[in-house]
Design a protein around this motif. Sequence first.
Motif, mmCIF file in Angstrom:
data_model
loop_
_atom_site.group_PDB
_atom_site.id
_atom_site.type_symbol
_atom_site.label_atom_id
_atom_site.label_comp_id
_atom_site.label_asym_id
_atom_site.label_seq_id
_atom_site.Cartn_x
_atom_site.Cartn_y
_atom_site.Cartn_z
ATOM 1 N N GLY A 185 -8.971 3.319 -1.715
ATOM 2 C CA GLY A 185 -7.661 3.771 -1.228
ATOM 3 C C GLY A 185 -7.522 3.736 0.281
ATOM 4 O O GLY A 185 -6.445 4.026 0.807
ATOM 5 N N SER A 254 1.725 1.735 -1.256
ATOM 6 C CA SER A 254 1.072 2.026 -2.537
ATOM 7 C C SER A 254 2.142 2.062 -3.607
ATOM 8 O O SER A 254 3.180 2.704 -3.433
ATOM 9 N N ASP A 298 -3.156 3.788 5.162
ATOM 10 C CA ASP A 298 -3.637 3.443 3.822
ATOM 11 C C ASP A 298 -3.927 4.706 3.003
ATOM 12 O O ASP A 298 -3.463 4.855 1.871
ATOM 13 N N SER A 301 -0.621 6.496 2.159
ATOM 14 C CA SER A 301 0.270 5.877 1.173
ATOM 15 C C SER A 301 -0.217 6.235 -0.229
ATOM 16 O O SER A 301 0.580 6.543 -1.117
ATOM 17 N N THR A 302 -1.517 6.233 -0.422
ATOM 18 C CA THR A 302 -2.085 6.607 -1.720
ATOM 19 C C THR A 302 -1.769 8.080 -2.029
ATOM 20 O O THR A 302 -1.306 8.420 -3.119
HETATM 21 MG MG MG Z 1 -4.108 3.412 0.203
#
Ligand code: MG
Length: 359
Positions: A185, A254, A298, A301-302
């Motif tokens: 992730g 995501s 990153d 977003s997850t």
């Molecule tokens: Mg991510």
Amino acid sequence: MKKRNKLSVNALILLVLGFTTVFLAGCGEDGELKESTKEIFAMDTYMSFTAYGENSEQAAAEAEARVQELDYMLNASGYTDEAKEGSATCEIYQINENGGGSLSEDADYLIGRALELNELTGGAFNPCMYVVMEAWGFTSQNYRVPEAEELKQLKELTDVSALEYDPENKTLEINKKGMKIDLGGIAKGYTSAQITEIFKANGIESGLINLGGNVQALGTKPDGSMWRVGIQSPEDSSACMGVIAVKDKAVITSGGYERYFGEDGKTYHHIIDPETCVPAENDIKSVTVISEDGTLADALSTALFVMGKDEAEKFWKKYGDEYGFEVVIIDENLDAYVSEGIIDDYEAQEDYRVTAIEK
Ligand code: MG
Ligand code: AMP
């Protein structure tokens, strides 16, 4: 050690690649700048990155080597590629096999960030979801829907407090047998951030990195205009819902449509709610996080995808300024909610509705 799983390219990647190709193609006026592009398959996805400038060839070559190194280092499933044996280490795989160990600089940084962001997101970002990913078949493509009892037991093996991380000595102990780290992730955001650093170290001031739809822009386009990154419709891979104009930013999405399987008429995707160990199901279809910090974008977003719309909006209101990020949330009606810090740079396509998220 498992063999590399070549997942099929998803449509998002193609779309964003398509977009960036189109936008890149528009930059041809500045004939002075040298341009170097690499297109590779790594980290289970198609990637492309382009550097513009005197040392672009060197920069792109160094970036490619770095991607290969990080791919081996961070892939929790490990690789059996004889050509690579001896020249690369599957560090996270080894740590998982051995229940811990000493950490390279990269792994140390990523474990530190992952734990920080686990805490910040109240556990929505959890770097220990590997056994759950395995149970659902996402690590082997032998997809299945695990029983509730099995998931209940596996949840024990996602307990971040069982990690004993020592940043002084750069070591990690996993204090639960069978528990495994999964940096899936956060790894691509870190990788695009690393490529950006490599470009900069080579004197590159303009570049675009696209790791399977996760984009990081360095500077502006060579002609001085902003980079333009398309946001795909979660329901139609050929439709673009909006375009964000950015400079020196990562744009990382995501969405449940990125990797999934269907069983008995139901769809199961690859972003797991750590509370239930089941694919997160709420009113969000995709979340894009825009930040100078690719690693942060990153992980967030997850996490925001797991939280659902209300929580995700609250999270941006609380931490957006402090941590330096903006969001585009696409909900189940395909309405876009765009945080006010980026709304002037967001251009909706066709009739898609846009609402500002205000503080
Ligand atoms: Mg991510
Ligand atoms: P992304 O595409 O960046 O949202 O990351 C999804 C990947 O992260 C999955 O393929 C898993 O490897 C891992 N993952 C799944 N659920 C979570 C979660 N709740 N927190 C952190 N990583 C996760």
